[in-house]
Design a protein around this motif. Structure first.
Motif, PDB file in Angstrom:
ATOM      1  N   GLY A 187      38.763  50.305  36.541  1.00 37.28           N
ATOM      2  CA  GLY A 187      38.658  49.950  35.129  1.00 37.28           C
ATOM      3  C   GLY A 187      39.329  50.987  34.238  1.00 37.28           C
ATOM      4  N   ASP A 210      33.307  53.602  38.043  1.00 38.72           N
ATOM      5  CA  ASP A 210      33.693  52.830  36.858  1.00 38.72           C
ATOM      6  C   ASP A 210      33.010  53.455  35.642  1.00 38.72           C
ATOM      7  OD1 ASP A 210      31.116  51.825  37.033  1.00 38.72           O
ATOM      8  OD2 ASP A 210      31.694  49.750  37.341  1.00 38.72           O
ATOM      9  N   GLY A 211      33.653  53.343  34.501  1.00 39.41           N
ATOM     10  CA  GLY A 211      33.113  53.942  33.292  1.00 39.41           C
ATOM     11  C   GLY A 211      33.688  55.325  33.031  1.00 39.41           C
ATOM     12  N   PRO A 238      38.362  43.990  32.060  1.00 42.47           N
ATOM     13  CA  PRO A 238      38.140  44.635  33.347  1.00 42.47           C
ATOM     14  C   PRO A 238      39.373  44.538  34.231  1.00 42.47           C
ATOM     15  CG  PRO A 238      37.286  42.410  33.450  1.00 42.47           C
ATOM     16  CD  PRO A 238      37.842  42.591  32.049  1.00 42.47           C
TER      17      PRO A 238
HETATM   18 FE1  FSX Z   1      35.300  49.764  30.974  1.00 44.90          FE
HETATM   19 FE2  FSX Z   1      34.046  48.718  33.319  1.00 44.90          FE
HETATM   20 FE3  FSX Z   1      36.148  47.513  30.336  1.00 44.90          FE
HETATM   21 FE4  FSX Z   1      33.728  47.211  30.884  1.00 44.90          FE
HETATM   22  O1  FSX Z   1      32.844  49.301  34.414  1.00 44.90           O
HETATM   23  S1  FSX Z   1      37.164  48.912  31.773  1.00 44.90           S
HETATM   24  S2  FSX Z   1      34.432  48.571  29.182  1.00 44.90           S
HETATM   25  S3  FSX Z   1      35.355  45.757  31.447  1.00 44.90           S
HETATM   26  O2  FSX Z   1      32.945  47.587  32.499  1.00 44.90           O
HETATM   27  O3  FSX Z   1      34.461  50.279  32.538  1.00 44.90           O
END
Ligand code: FSX
Length: 371
Positions: free
Chosen positions: A165, A128-129, A202
């Protein structure tokens, strides 16, 4: 983590583990039915799922979190409990997860390295990220390792990757203009592994665990759409499955958040709803144990599961002339109502016709008769 004992645990099948947890044959079939539903598969697939889970081994999962807000992990940990989602999570060996693991420092990195060595070529990598690559990737490091180096190192030995995500799938907020860190999605860095994008900012927890369940059951990733997302969940637009759709079809729109239309639950298209150009399962799976989703709470869909949704203009400006490829190029302007809306719906229906998936409810009694 990664010990001989743990290896023995992994040799035990999923069905063995469920039995050890006191789950009966009837409970196992219910689990299989719920898993089918979770994966949006036909009830006809349940006997095959039961057979697959009788032999399925516990996969090692390494979860890396890069530039993100932790909303994705928050979403996952909000899976219903007790539920098939939590049961699925108990069937994988989550060997490394920055946020959830108890280990820290060198012990945490040792767990990652051990899991990689012991499951070379077989583990599932969840990311994620987004990954910053500007200036050598210095803007985000873990244990002194840049995100891009850690991703490449762990991806090399993975069987498959789940980009969880919109940040990992499409770059997300880190990638939004002016993208100061050079944020990139997983698929632009790793190009030689199967990757599934579970977008959303998310993402829906049921969709994350649905993909995990598919890998657990069939040892492969599910069918994907043209943006690498699981078709079962992203095959239809929010608009196509929205309970406010009948108002849209009648040309009944809320014009402000406190007018008569808003109070009567009319369509939010003119208040900026991106549902016609957004593909996700919010309208059917919903959130918080199926309680609600943004449109049901009176707020337009932001389109968070589509690429570059942060850069598309105002969340509260109506969709303009939809293009043939609205999921990639959202054109915003002043909404002109039902005529343009009908065009948006036509585009959505055209995408829908490509989708194969449907959601099914399964009776456990039916299943017992069929197995
Ligand atoms: Fe991104 Fe996720 Fe949005 Fe947050 O890990 S999809 S900013 S909900 O946390 O990556």
């Amino acid at each position: 983590m990664g010990s001989a004992v743990e290896q023995n645990v992994r040799a035990i099948t999923v069905a063995d583990r469920l039995r050890a947890q006191g789950i009966s044959r009837r409970g196992f079939l219910k689990f299989c039915a719920s898993t089918a539903s979770l994966m949006a598969l036909s009830p006809a697939m349940v006997p095959a799922i039961a057979r697959a889970l009788e032999n399925a081994r516990r996969p090692s999962v390494i979860w890396l979190s890069f530039q993100e807000c932790t909303g994705c992990t928050e979403s996952l940990t909000r899976s219903h409990s007790p539920s098939v989602e939590s049961l699925i999570l108990e069937q994988v060996s989550l060997d490394y997860h920055h946020t959830l693991q108890a280990a820290s420092g060198e012990a945490a990195e040792l767990a990652r390295e051990t899991a990689m060595q012991e499951n070379q070529g077989k583990y599932l990598l969840v990311v994620d990220g987004s990954i910053p690559v500007k200036d050598g990737g210095v803007y985000s490091t873990i244990a002194g390792i840049t995100n891009v180096d850690m991703l490449n190192e762990v991806a090399a030995g993975a069987a498959a990757i789940i980009a969880v995500g919109s940040c990992a799938a499409f770059g997300g907020i880190g990638h939004a203009r002016p993208n100061p860190t050079g944020a990139m999605p997983v698929s632009e860095i790793v190009t030689d592994k199967p990757i599934v994008n579970v977008s959303g900012c998310p993402p829906i927890p049921t969709v994350i665990t649905g993909v995990l369940a598919h890998f657990l059951t069939f040892n492969k990733l599910p069918d994907l759409d043209d943006l690498g997302r699981p078709l079962a969940f992203f095959g239809q637009s929010i608009h196509d499955r929205c309970y406010r759709r009948p108002f849209y079809d009648k040309g009944l729109f809320a014009e402000s958040f406190d007018d008569e239309g808003a109070r009567k639950g009319w369509c939010l298209y003119r208040l900026g709803c991106k549902g016609p150009a957004t593909y996700n399962a919010c309208a059917t799976t919903k959130w918080n144990q199926g309680t609600s989703f943004p449109i049901e709470a009176g707020h337009p869909c932001l389109g968070c599961s589509e690429p570059d949704f942060w850069d598309m203009g105002s969340f509260y400006r109506a969709l303009s002339i939809p293009t043939e490829d609205t999921t990639r190029t959202l054109v915003y302007g002043v909404g002109t109502g039902a005529v343009l809306g009908a065009a948006a719906a036509a585009v959505a229906r055209s995408r829908k016709s490509k989708a194969k998936a449907a959601h099914y409810k399964v009776s456990v009694n039916d299943l017992e008769e069929s197995t």
